[in-house]
Design an enzyme around this catalytic site. Structure first.
Site, PDB file in Angstrom:
ATOM      1  N   ASN A 109       0.793  -1.240   0.000  1.00  0.00           N
ATOM      2  CA  ASN A 109       0.000   0.000   0.000  1.00  0.00           C
ATOM      3  C   ASN A 109       0.815   1.274   0.000  1.00  0.00           C
ATOM      4  O   ASN A 109       0.318   2.320  -0.401  1.00  0.00           O
ATOM      5  CB  ASN A 109      -1.012   0.001   1.157  1.00  0.00           C
ATOM      6  CG  ASN A 109      -0.341   0.000   2.503  1.00  0.00           C
ATOM      7  OD1 ASN A 109       0.716  -0.604   2.673  1.00  0.00           O
ATOM      8  ND2 ASN A 109      -0.919   0.676   3.458  1.00  0.00           N
ATOM      9  N   GLU A 143       5.840  -3.667  11.940  1.00  0.00           N
ATOM     10  CA  GLU A 143       4.877  -2.583  11.710  1.00  0.00           C
ATOM     11  C   GLU A 143       3.631  -3.238  11.124  1.00  0.00           C
ATOM     12  O   GLU A 143       3.604  -3.587   9.938  1.00  0.00           O
ATOM     13  CB  GLU A 143       5.454  -1.563  10.708  1.00  0.00           C
ATOM     14  CG  GLU A 143       6.673  -0.819  11.208  1.00  0.00           C
ATOM     15  CD  GLU A 143       6.347   0.277  12.220  1.00  0.00           C
ATOM     16  OE1 GLU A 143       5.155   0.462  12.540  1.00  0.00           O
ATOM     17  OE2 GLU A 143       7.282   0.945  12.691  1.00  0.00           O
ATOM     18  N   CYS A 201      -2.501   1.691   7.046  1.00  0.00           N
ATOM     19  CA  CYS A 201      -2.439   0.992   8.338  1.00  0.00           C
ATOM     20  C   CYS A 201      -2.937   1.856   9.483  1.00  0.00           C
ATOM     21  O   CYS A 201      -3.580   1.380  10.402  1.00  0.00           O
ATOM     22  CB  CYS A 201      -1.013   0.529   8.602  1.00  0.00           C
ATOM     23  SG  CYS A 201       0.179   1.876   8.486  1.00  0.00           S
ATOM     24  N   GLU A 223       9.720   3.123  13.667  1.00  0.00           N
ATOM     25  CA  GLU A 223      10.326   3.703  12.473  1.00  0.00           C
ATOM     26  C   GLU A 223      10.089   5.208  12.525  1.00  0.00           C
ATOM     27  O   GLU A 223       9.298   5.694  13.325  1.00  0.00           O
ATOM     28  CB  GLU A 223       9.724   3.083  11.212  1.00  0.00           C
ATOM     29  CG  GLU A 223      10.178   1.639  11.062  1.00  0.00           C
ATOM     30  CD  GLU A 223       9.787   1.006   9.749  1.00  0.00           C
ATOM     31  OE1 GLU A 223       8.720   1.339   9.215  1.00  0.00           O
ATOM     32  OE2 GLU A 223      10.548   0.144   9.257  1.00  0.00           O
TER      33      GLU A 223
HETATM   34  P1  NAD Z   1       0.898  -9.067   3.994  1.00  0.00           P
HETATM   35  O1  NAD Z   1       1.288  -9.442   5.375  1.00  0.00           O
HETATM   36  O2  NAD Z   1       0.002  -9.963   3.245  1.00  0.00           O
HETATM   37  O3  NAD Z   1       2.224  -8.938   3.087  1.00  0.00           O
HETATM   38  C1  NAD Z   1       3.286  -8.075   3.453  1.00  0.00           C
HETATM   39  C2  NAD Z   1       4.576  -8.615   2.851  1.00  0.00           C
HETATM   40  O4  NAD Z   1       4.897  -9.859   3.458  1.00  0.00           O
HETATM   41  C3  NAD Z   1       4.500  -8.879   1.343  1.00  0.00           C
HETATM   42  O5  NAD Z   1       5.716  -8.505   0.747  1.00  0.00           O
HETATM   43  C4  NAD Z   1       4.315 -10.394   1.293  1.00  0.00           C
HETATM   44  O6  NAD Z   1       4.748 -10.989   0.100  1.00  0.00           O
HETATM   45  C5  NAD Z   1       5.190 -10.822   2.460  1.00  0.00           C
HETATM   46  N1  NAD Z   1       4.899 -12.161   2.983  1.00  0.00           N
HETATM   47  C6  NAD Z   1       3.716 -12.829   2.964  1.00  0.00           C
HETATM   48  N2  NAD Z   1       3.863 -14.038   3.560  1.00  0.00           N
HETATM   49  C7  NAD Z   1       5.157 -14.121   3.988  1.00  0.00           C
HETATM   50  C8  NAD Z   1       5.917 -15.103   4.679  1.00  0.00           C
HETATM   51  N3  NAD Z   1       5.381 -16.265   5.074  1.00  0.00           N
HETATM   52  N4  NAD Z   1       7.210 -14.841   4.952  1.00  0.00           N
HETATM   53  C9  NAD Z   1       7.771 -13.675   4.595  1.00  0.00           C
HETATM   54  N5  NAD Z   1       7.114 -12.713   3.911  1.00  0.00           N
HETATM   55  C10 NAD Z   1       5.813 -12.920   3.616  1.00  0.00           C
HETATM   56  O7  NAD Z   1       0.329  -7.582   4.058  1.00  0.00           O
HETATM   57  P2  NAD Z   1      -0.270  -6.679   2.855  1.00  0.00           P
HETATM   58  O8  NAD Z   1      -1.612  -7.178   2.461  1.00  0.00           O
HETATM   59  O9  NAD Z   1       0.761  -6.483   1.806  1.00  0.00           O
HETATM   60  O10 NAD Z   1      -0.427  -5.272   3.616  1.00  0.00           O
HETATM   61  C11 NAD Z   1      -1.571  -4.950   4.339  1.00  0.00           C
HETATM   62  C12 NAD Z   1      -1.311  -5.063   5.827  1.00  0.00           C
HETATM   63  O11 NAD Z   1      -0.140  -4.339   6.167  1.00  0.00           O
HETATM   64  C13 NAD Z   1      -2.434  -4.429   6.638  1.00  0.00           C
HETATM   65  O12 NAD Z   1      -2.699  -5.217   7.764  1.00  0.00           O
HETATM   66  C14 NAD Z   1      -1.840  -3.081   7.043  1.00  0.00           C
HETATM   67  O13 NAD Z   1      -2.414  -2.514   8.187  1.00  0.00           O
HETATM   68  C15 NAD Z   1      -0.408  -3.445   7.243  1.00  0.00           C
HETATM   69  N6  NAD Z   1       0.454  -2.269   7.131  1.00  0.00           N
HETATM   70  C16 NAD Z   1       1.070  -1.814   8.258  1.00  0.00           C
HETATM   71  C17 NAD Z   1       1.855  -0.667   8.191  1.00  0.00           C
HETATM   72  C18 NAD Z   1       2.528  -0.099   9.413  1.00  0.00           C
HETATM   73  O14 NAD Z   1       3.384   0.754   9.256  1.00  0.00           O
HETATM   74  N7  NAD Z   1       2.176  -0.507  10.615  1.00  0.00           N
HETATM   75  C19 NAD Z   1       2.003  -0.009   6.970  1.00  0.00           C
HETATM   76  C20 NAD Z   1       1.367  -0.514   5.849  1.00  0.00           C
HETATM   77  C21 NAD Z   1       0.596  -1.659   5.931  1.00  0.00           C
END
Ligand code: NAD
Length: 489
Positions: free
Chosen positions: A165, A263, A297, A468
C-alpha cells in the site's frame, strides 16, 4: 489475484512498465527459475508489468551480495553514508514523475497521492542523511584508570519486507535508517507492487551506491519472503504488513535469535467531542476513507463521537463524500481477493444491523465496476461486537459508535487488540491531550496535529513493536558494543 505466476501472456518488454528482473550486486539479474509473473492494475485489470518470480536460489544470491558488501559499508564514515543518502534523496526527487506513474499503474493510486508519497519517500533519505551525522556512541565514567566507551554497530545484512500500500514509501522508511546505520539490505517488495522499488534500486546504483549495499528480490511471501527470513546470514528483519504474516516471521526469526521490527495493522479510533471543530473532524473522517481507499495501516476507521454531535457530524461527513467518483477522488482496492474481503465486510455489517449513512453497496456499472472500487462507506448504529467494528477492513469503511462520557470514550478507544494510531478532536485542547495520554497507541494526533519523518511511528499491542521514523529509528538497526580499557597506572 492480480499476479499470475509465469503468465505466458506478454513477451519481454511488451507491457506498459516492462519486464523487471531482481536487482542483485548492482545489476539486474534474471530469476533463477526463468519465471515472471504479471502485475495488473486494480483500476481496470490491465496487465502493466512482468516481475521476476524469485526463489531460494535468488535469495541466496542476494544475501551473498549483501554479505560481500557489508564490511566496507560498515567501515564507511557517517559523512560518506550521509553523502550517499543525500544522493538517494536527489534521485527520487529527480524521477518523481516516473515513480508516481509506476505506482499509479500498479496500485491505482491517484496522481496527486502517488506524487505526494514519492516526495515523502525522498524526505526519508534527506532526513536520515542528516541524522546519521549526529549518530555516535558514548563514554562511561568508571574512574581515572578506566576508559570505557560504546559503539552502535550495524547488524550486517538486514532484510526489509514491505506491503503493497505504500510500496517504495514504506520501503524508504526502513531503508534510509538501515543504510545510515551501516547495514546492507535485501528488500522483498509486495508481489503486487514491485516495480517502483526496482526502479529505485537501479537509480541508486547509478547514483553511486556501492554494489551489494541495496538488493531487491521479488516474488511471493512463500517463494522469497520465507527463505529470506530463514537465511543464516541475515541478522535483522524489518517487516511491514499484516499481523498474521508478522507473527509467522517472528516465529522463524526467533529460532535464530534474529531481532525483528514489526509494523502491523490497526483499527484506530477517531474520537470526536461535540465542542470540537466538527468541520475539521469531518474532513479527517472523510480523508480516512478516501486516501488510498482506506488501505492505510494508521487509518482511523472507528469514529467515536459524543452522542449529541453524532447526527450533525455524520451529515457533514456524508456531505463531504457525496459525488466522490472512482478514479477521480478515490482509488481501487489492490487485489480481487481483498476486494471480495471488503465486500464481505459490507455484507456482514448489514446483516449485523449497521446502517449505511453513505456507500455500502458495490458498483454495478461505470468506471467503478471496471476495477476493484468500493464506494466510501460510513456506518451508523454500530455496536462494539460487530465484525466490521472489531476487525481491520483495509478498505474505505468507517464505523460509528456514540459515547456519553470521557471515560466511555477512552474505554471504546482502547477496546481493540490493535494500537497503531488514534486521533482526538476536542474543543478543549487540554482534554484532547488528557484523552491522548490514556489511549494505548503509538501515534496520536489531537485536533489535526501533524506527523512527519521526525515523529516516531509504530504500534502498541498487536500493531507491532519497534519504531520507524524519528531520529531514534537509526538505533533499531544497530547493536551496542561496549569496549573497556584498563589504563596503565
Ligand atoms: P501481507 O502481510 O500480506 O504482506 C506483506 C509482505 O509480506 C508482502 O511482501 C508479502 O509478500 C510478504 N509475505 C507474505 N507471507 C510471507 C511469509 N510467510 N514470509 C515472509 N514474507 C511474507 O500484508 P499486505 O496485504 O501487503 O499489507 C496490508 C497489511 O499491512 C495491513 O494489515 C496493514 O495494516 C499493514 N500495514 C502496516 C503498516 C505499518 O506501518 N504498521 C504499513 C502498511 C501496511
Amino acid at each position: 489475484m492480480n499476479t499470475t505466476a509465469s503468465a505466458p501472456a506478454a513477451k519481454a518488454g511488451e507491457t506498459e512498465l516492462g519486464r523487471f528482473g531482481h536487482w542483485i550486486g548492482g545489476r539486474e539479474v534474471a530469476p533463477h527459475s526463468g519465471a515472471y509473473f504479471t502485475s495488473t492494475s486494480p483500476a481496470d485489470r490491465r496487465v502493466v508489468a512482468e516481475i521476476a518470480d524469485g526463489d531460494s536460489e535468488d535469495v541466496a544470491a542476494a544475501v551473498a551480495a549483501a554479505e560481500a558488501a557489508r564490511r566496507d559499508w560498515a567501515r564507511s564514515t557517517t559523512a560518506e553514508r550521509a553523502a550517499h543518502l543525500k544522493a538517494l534523496d536527489a534521485i527520487v526527487r529527480e524521477h518523481v514523475d516516473e515513480f508516481a506513474a509506476i505506482e499509479q499503474a500498479e496500485c491505482g493510486k491517484l496522481p496527486f497521492h502517488s506524487r505526494m508519497e514519492t516526495l515523502a519517500t525522498a524526505e526519508y533519505f534527506d532526513y536520515y542523511g542528516g541524522v546519521v551525522r549526529t549518530f555516535h556512541g558514548g563514554t562511561i565514567d568508571q574512574g581515572p584508570d578506566q576508559h570505557t566507551y560504546t559503539r552502535h554497530e550495524p547488524y550486517g545484512v538486514v532484510v526489509i519486507i514491505t506491503p503493497w500500500n505504500g510500496a517504495l514509501n514504506q520501503g524508504a522508511r526502513a531503508i534510509a535508517p538501515a543504510l545510515a546505520a551501516g547495514n546492507t539490505i535485501v528488500l522483498k517488495p509486495s508481489e503486487f507492487t514491485s516495480a517502483s522499488t526496482l526502479l529505485f534500486a537501479r537509480l541508486a546504483t547509478e547514483a553511486g551506491l556501492p554494489d551489494g549495499v541495496f538488493n531487491v528480490v521479488t516474488g511471493t511471501g512463500v517463494g522469497v519472503g520465507a527463505p529470506l527470513v530463514s537465511h543464516p546470514a541475515v541478522r535483522k528483519i524489518s517487516f511491514t504488513g499484516s499481523v498474521t504474516t508478522g507473527a509467522a516471521i517472528s516465529k522463524l526469526a526467533a529460532e535464530r535469535a534474529v531481532p525483528v521490527t514489526l509494523e502491523l495493522g490497526g483499527k484506530s479510533p477517531l474520537v470526536v467531542f461535540s465542542d470540537s471543530d466538527l468541520d475539521g473532524a469531518a474532513r479527517a473522517a472523510a480523508a480516512t476513507v478516501l486516501i488510498n481507499s482506506g488501505q492505510v495501516c494508521s487509518a482511523t476507521t472507528r469514529l467515536l463521537v459524543e452522542r449529541d454531535a453524532q447526527e450533525d457530524l455524520l451529515r457533514r461527513i456524508a456531505d463531504l463524500l457525496a459525488d466522490k467518483q472512482p478514479g477521480r477522488d478515490f482509488g481501487p482496492i489492490i487485489t480481487e481477493p481483498q476486494y471480495e474481503k471488503v465486500l464481505g465486510f459490507l455484507e456482514s455489517a448489514e446483516k449485523e444491523g449497521a446502517v449505511a449513512v453513505t456507500g455500502g453497496k458495490p458498483f454495478t456499472e461505470g468506471p467503478g465496476a471496471a476495477g476493484y472500487y468500493i464506494p466510501p462507506t460510513v456506518y451508523s448504529d454500530c455496536t462494539p461486537d460487530m465484525r466490521v467494528v472489531r476487525e481491520e477492513v483495509f478498505g474505505p469503511v468507517l464505523v460509528t459508535l456514540p459515547f456519553d462520557t470521557v471515560e466511555e470514550a477512552v474505554e471504546l478507544a482502547n477496546d481493540t487488540p490493535y494500537g497503531l494510531s488514534a486521533a482526538v478532536w476536542a474543543g478543549d485542547g487540554a482534554l484532547g491531550l488528557a484523552v491522548a495520554e490514556r489511549i494505548d497507541a503509538g501515534q496520536i494526533s489531537v485536533n489535526g496535529g501533524l506527523v512527519s519523518q521526525e515523529t516516531p511511528f509504530g504500534g502498541y499491542k498487536m500493531s507491532g513493536y519497534g519504531r520507524e521514523k524519528g531520529a531514534d529509528a537509526i538505533y533499531e538497526h544497530t547493536q551496542v558494543k561496549t569496549v573497556s580499557l584498563r589504563l596503565p597506572n
